[in-house]
Motif scaffolding. Structure first.
Motif, PDB file in Angstrom:
ATOM      1  N   SER A 144       0.818  -1.206   0.000  1.00  0.00           N
ATOM      2  CA  SER A 144       0.000   0.000   0.000  1.00  0.00           C
ATOM      3  C   SER A 144       0.857   1.264   0.000  1.00  0.00           C
ATOM      4  O   SER A 144       1.829   1.374   0.747  1.00  0.00           O
ATOM      5  CB  SER A 144      -0.917   0.024   1.227  1.00  0.00           C
ATOM      6  OG  SER A 144      -1.662   1.231   1.267  1.00  0.00           O
ATOM      7  N   ARG A 146      -0.520   4.099   0.765  1.00  0.00           N
ATOM      8  CA  ARG A 146      -1.153   4.918   1.811  1.00  0.00           C
ATOM      9  C   ARG A 146      -1.379   6.352   1.343  1.00  0.00           C
ATOM     10  O   ARG A 146      -0.975   7.316   1.994  1.00  0.00           O
ATOM     11  CB  ARG A 146      -0.306   4.884   3.087  1.00  0.00           C
ATOM     12  CG  ARG A 146      -0.175   3.499   3.701  1.00  0.00           C
ATOM     13  CD  ARG A 146       0.631   3.533   5.000  1.00  0.00           C
ATOM     14  NE  ARG A 146       0.717   2.219   5.606  1.00  0.00           N
ATOM     15  CZ  ARG A 146       1.616   1.284   5.305  1.00  0.00           C
ATOM     16  NH1 ARG A 146       2.514   1.555   4.364  1.00  0.00           N
ATOM     17  NH2 ARG A 146       1.614   0.126   5.903  1.00  0.00           N
ATOM     18  N   ASP A 148      -3.557   9.713   0.178  1.00  0.00           N
ATOM     19  CA  ASP A 148      -4.789  10.427   0.505  1.00  0.00           C
ATOM     20  C   ASP A 148      -5.747  10.425  -0.679  1.00  0.00           C
ATOM     21  O   ASP A 148      -6.968  10.322  -0.507  1.00  0.00           O
ATOM     22  CB  ASP A 148      -4.473  11.873   0.910  1.00  0.00           C
ATOM     23  CG  ASP A 148      -3.550  11.949   2.109  1.00  0.00           C
ATOM     24  OD1 ASP A 148      -3.893  11.363   3.150  1.00  0.00           O
ATOM     25  OD2 ASP A 148      -2.481  12.576   1.996  1.00  0.00           O
ATOM     26  N   HIS A 168      -4.417   0.852  -1.812  1.00  0.00           N
ATOM     27  CA  HIS A 168      -3.416   1.926  -1.766  1.00  0.00           C
ATOM     28  C   HIS A 168      -3.915   3.177  -1.045  1.00  0.00           C
ATOM     29  O   HIS A 168      -3.166   4.141  -0.892  1.00  0.00           O
ATOM     30  CB  HIS A 168      -2.973   2.295  -3.183  1.00  0.00           C
ATOM     31  CG  HIS A 168      -2.114   1.245  -3.825  1.00  0.00           C
ATOM     32  ND1 HIS A 168      -0.842   0.963  -3.394  1.00  0.00           N
ATOM     33  CD2 HIS A 168      -2.367   0.395  -4.858  1.00  0.00           C
ATOM     34  CE1 HIS A 168      -0.327  -0.008  -4.134  1.00  0.00           C
ATOM     35  NE2 HIS A 168      -1.236  -0.373  -5.030  1.00  0.00           N
ATOM     36  N   ARG A 169      -5.160   3.176  -0.623  1.00  0.00           N
ATOM     37  CA  ARG A 169      -5.681   4.323   0.142  1.00  0.00           C
ATOM     38  C   ARG A 169      -5.123   4.322   1.558  1.00  0.00           C
ATOM     39  O   ARG A 169      -5.001   3.283   2.203  1.00  0.00           O
ATOM     40  CB  ARG A 169      -7.212   4.259   0.263  1.00  0.00           C
ATOM     41  CG  ARG A 169      -7.997   4.425  -1.005  1.00  0.00           C
ATOM     42  CD  ARG A 169      -9.487   4.318  -0.688  1.00  0.00           C
ATOM     43  NE  ARG A 169      -9.787   3.085   0.011  1.00  0.00           N
ATOM     44  CZ  ARG A 169     -10.767   2.925   0.876  1.00  0.00           C
ATOM     45  NH1 ARG A 169     -11.544   3.930   1.208  1.00  0.00           N
ATOM     46  NH2 ARG A 169     -10.971   1.747   1.448  1.00  0.00           N
ATOM     47  N   ALA A 170      -4.853   5.515   2.044  1.00  0.00           N
ATOM     48  CA  ALA A 170      -4.598   5.687   3.471  1.00  0.00           C
ATOM     49  C   ALA A 170      -5.929   5.600   4.205  1.00  0.00           C
ATOM     50  O   ALA A 170      -7.003   5.616   3.590  1.00  0.00           O
ATOM     51  CB  ALA A 170      -3.944   7.039   3.727  1.00  0.00           C
ATOM     52  N   SER A 171      -5.888   5.518   5.512  1.00  0.00           N
ATOM     53  CA  SER A 171      -7.121   5.583   6.293  1.00  0.00           C
ATOM     54  C   SER A 171      -7.813   6.915   6.008  1.00  0.00           C
ATOM     55  O   SER A 171      -7.204   7.975   6.129  1.00  0.00           O
ATOM     56  CB  SER A 171      -6.797   5.474   7.784  1.00  0.00           C
ATOM     57  OG  SER A 171      -7.968   5.604   8.563  1.00  0.00           O
TER      58      SER A 171
END
Length: 225
Positions: A144, A146, A148, A168-171
């Motif tokens: 990932s 991570r 935005d 691949h998204r961040a939280s």
């Protein structure tokens, strides 16, 4: 860094496009944007980056098209330090254009074709872009990033985009797909196959382009990982 901008015949068109998009302050980026266009035109034959050969058409269909999302991204995510992952970036579109316009963002351009990531590194080096890096590999197999914002342009169907790139998204990260006409069939398949849906659709107006374009924000339904 580049000196005088190449393609001086396109300067006025580019400045007019920035004005139409509500980006007059970005006229300072004209040398870099035209420098990118020069790199694209120069390396296209060797790297097979785009089927478009005419630099005037590249200006509209690649540069203007990528610029059209900048006002929306700035309005929705105005903070500095934003991490952006451009999936299936190809010639660095829209990743390099975003990096030029937003030097305070960090942009990763991902592509499975080595020649294309080599071009992105070459162009970023020539243009002095310190906020861009290229990653060569299969999107679904990479750890990932991570990011935005995970974005794609003319990359895959909405369902396939979610399948290969959602991790691949961040939280709290967001997935964005640049499309032509709003893809009704892809929307239906997205909901049926993945449990995701289109949360928001923004119609884009691309200077000098007589075609419909939109930016879709994708969101998992409740309970979807």
């Amino acid at each position: 860094m580049i000196g005088d901008a190449p393609f001086p015949q396109f300067r006025e068109r580019l400045e007019a496009a920035l004005d139409v998009l509500g980006m007059p302050r970005d006229r300072t980026h004209v040398p870099a944007l035209l420098g990118y266009l020069r790199q694209l035109q120069h390396w296209n034959k060797a790297y097979n980056l785009t089927a478009i050969r005419d630099p005037g058409k590249m200006l509209v269909q690649h540069v203007f098209d990528s610029l059209a999302i900048v006002p929306e991204l700035r309005a929705r995510w105005p903070r500095p330090g934003l991490r952006v992952a451009d999936m299936g970036s190809g010639a660095g579109l829209p990743g390099i254009i975003l990096a030029i316009c937003q030097p305070d963002w960090s942009v990763v351009c991902v592509d499975a074709v080595g020649k294309k990531t080599a071009f992105i590194r070459q162009a970023a080096g020539v243009l002095g872009l310190k906020n861009v890096r290229a990653e060569h590999g299969r999107i679904e197999s990479m750890d990932s990033l991570r990011a935005d914002l995970v974005i794609s342009r003319a990359f895959a169907s909405l369902s396939d985009f979610v399948r290969v790139a959602a991790h691949h998204r961040a939280s709290g990260g967001v997935m964005l797909a640049m499309k032509g006409q709003d893809p009704v069939a892809e929307r239906a398949a997205l909901e049926a196959d993945t449990g995701w849906s289109v949360k928001r659709a923004v119609e884009l107006s691309v200077p000098e382009m007589d075609a419909r374009r939109c930016l879709l924000e994708l969101d998992p339904t409740e309970g979807t990982p």
